[in-house]
Design a protein around this motif. Sequence first.
Motif, PDB file in Angstrom:
ATOM      1  N   GLU A   1       0.941  -1.228   0.090  1.00  0.00           N
ATOM      2  CA  GLU A   1       0.059  -0.202   0.021  1.00  0.00           C
ATOM      3  C   GLU A   1       0.767   1.159   0.037  1.00  0.00           C
TER       4      GLU A   1
ATOM      5  N   THR B   1      -2.954   3.415  12.167  1.00  0.00           N
ATOM      6  CA  THR B   1      -3.131   2.215  11.510  1.00  0.00           C
ATOM      7  C   THR B   1      -3.916   1.206  12.241  1.00  0.00           C
TER       8      THR B   1
ATOM      9  N   LYS C   1       1.264  -2.132  -7.720  1.00  0.00           N
ATOM     10  CA  LYS C   1       0.417  -2.606  -6.765  1.00  0.00           C
ATOM     11  C   LYS C   1      -0.609  -3.897  -6.839  1.00  0.00           C
TER      12      LYS C   1
ATOM     13  N   ARG D   1      -0.020  -7.541  -5.498  1.00  0.00           N
ATOM     14  CA  ARG D   1      -0.999  -8.508  -5.113  1.00  0.00           C
ATOM     15  C   ARG D   1      -1.061  -9.746  -5.872  1.00  0.00           C
TER      16      ARG D   1
ATOM     17  N   MET E   1      -4.975  -5.383   3.506  1.00  0.00           N
ATOM     18  CA  MET E   1      -5.028  -4.182   2.447  1.00  0.00           C
ATOM     19  C   MET E   1      -6.363  -3.527   2.166  1.00  0.00           C
ATOM     20  N   ALA E   2      -7.678  -3.988   2.200  1.00  0.00           N
ATOM     21  CA  ALA E   2      -8.644  -3.581   2.088  1.00  0.00           C
ATOM     22  C   ALA E   2      -9.054  -2.583   3.321  1.00  0.00           C
TER      23      ALA E   2
ATOM     24  N   GLN F   1      -7.871   9.390   4.652  1.00  0.00           N
ATOM     25  CA  GLN F   1      -6.709  10.101   4.158  1.00  0.00           C
ATOM     26  C   GLN F   1      -6.451  11.169   5.021  1.00  0.00           C
TER      27      GLN F   1
ATOM     28  N   GLN G   1      -6.751   0.400   3.165  1.00  0.00           N
ATOM     29  CA  GLN G   1      -7.483   1.353   2.172  1.00  0.00           C
ATOM     30  C   GLN G   1      -8.615   2.067   2.410  1.00  0.00           C
TER      31      GLN G   1
END
Length: 294
Positions: free
Chosen positions: A97, A206, A103, A107, A177-178, A185, A181
Amino acid sequence: MLKQSHRATLSLLLFVLPAFILYLLFLVIPMLQGSYYSFTNWDGLNKSYSFVGISNFIEAIRDDANFRNSILFTGKYVVFAVVLQNGLALLLAMLIESQRRAKGFFRTIFFMPNMLSIIISTFMWVFVFSKVMPALSEYAALKFLGISWLGDPNVSFWTIMLVSVWGGVGTLMLIYMAAIQGIPQHLKEAAIIDGANPFHMLRYITMPLIAHALTICIFLTLNNSFKVYDLIFALTGGGPGRDTQVITMNILEEAYQRNFRYGYASAKALILFAIIFIITMIQVTVMKKREVEA
């Protein structure tokens, strides 16, 4: 309006009914039958059997050294599988990420082992450990590769863990990863403006915000690790001796391969179910509390 509500409920039940019937036939009823037979001395073949009460459970816990050893080995496997698979999957998810390019390529590469059948991929690893490694040891003068990867009790466990992590990281990585994401932000930008370093970002941004993914992934690895069979069966067959025999292998051996003590094996299966249920409930309860606190 009421009729429409009844129609919606009826249509929902009709859609759910086939799955419920299959669930009932292939899971609930066999589980209830197995629970019933665990209190008998049935051999799985003859119609006649007698009730023995809880003697099967007492024998399994008190007198069966092979079963106790399989529990200890399974526990060891579960601890390392949960820690290594989740740790590596989370690390890979954060590294991928953080990249701006390729990416999709990374993956695909790390998820590819999950696209193979466990038996096929495991036999591929058996070929590597039994043929490729000795050849490299002989022709490339790399003597440390010539060890007995599958036959040495001190090495076979780590060989199993290597294959287990290789095959189990991909799915967990995608879940992490999901979750990463999904982190807003603006929280990351605010933390950077406030002077947060990478460690602070991991600890305070995180990890709390992917706690739900951590709960799911640990649950999946716990469940899969306790029920592992095909991977270890294809790699070592539970050997050398019984040094890598997990609970599931011990149960199937008791029921079908050697002793044909179906009732006794059912008692062992119930013990395994109780272990999984208790540990899973503790894990989910603790992790859910951490999610709420986060």
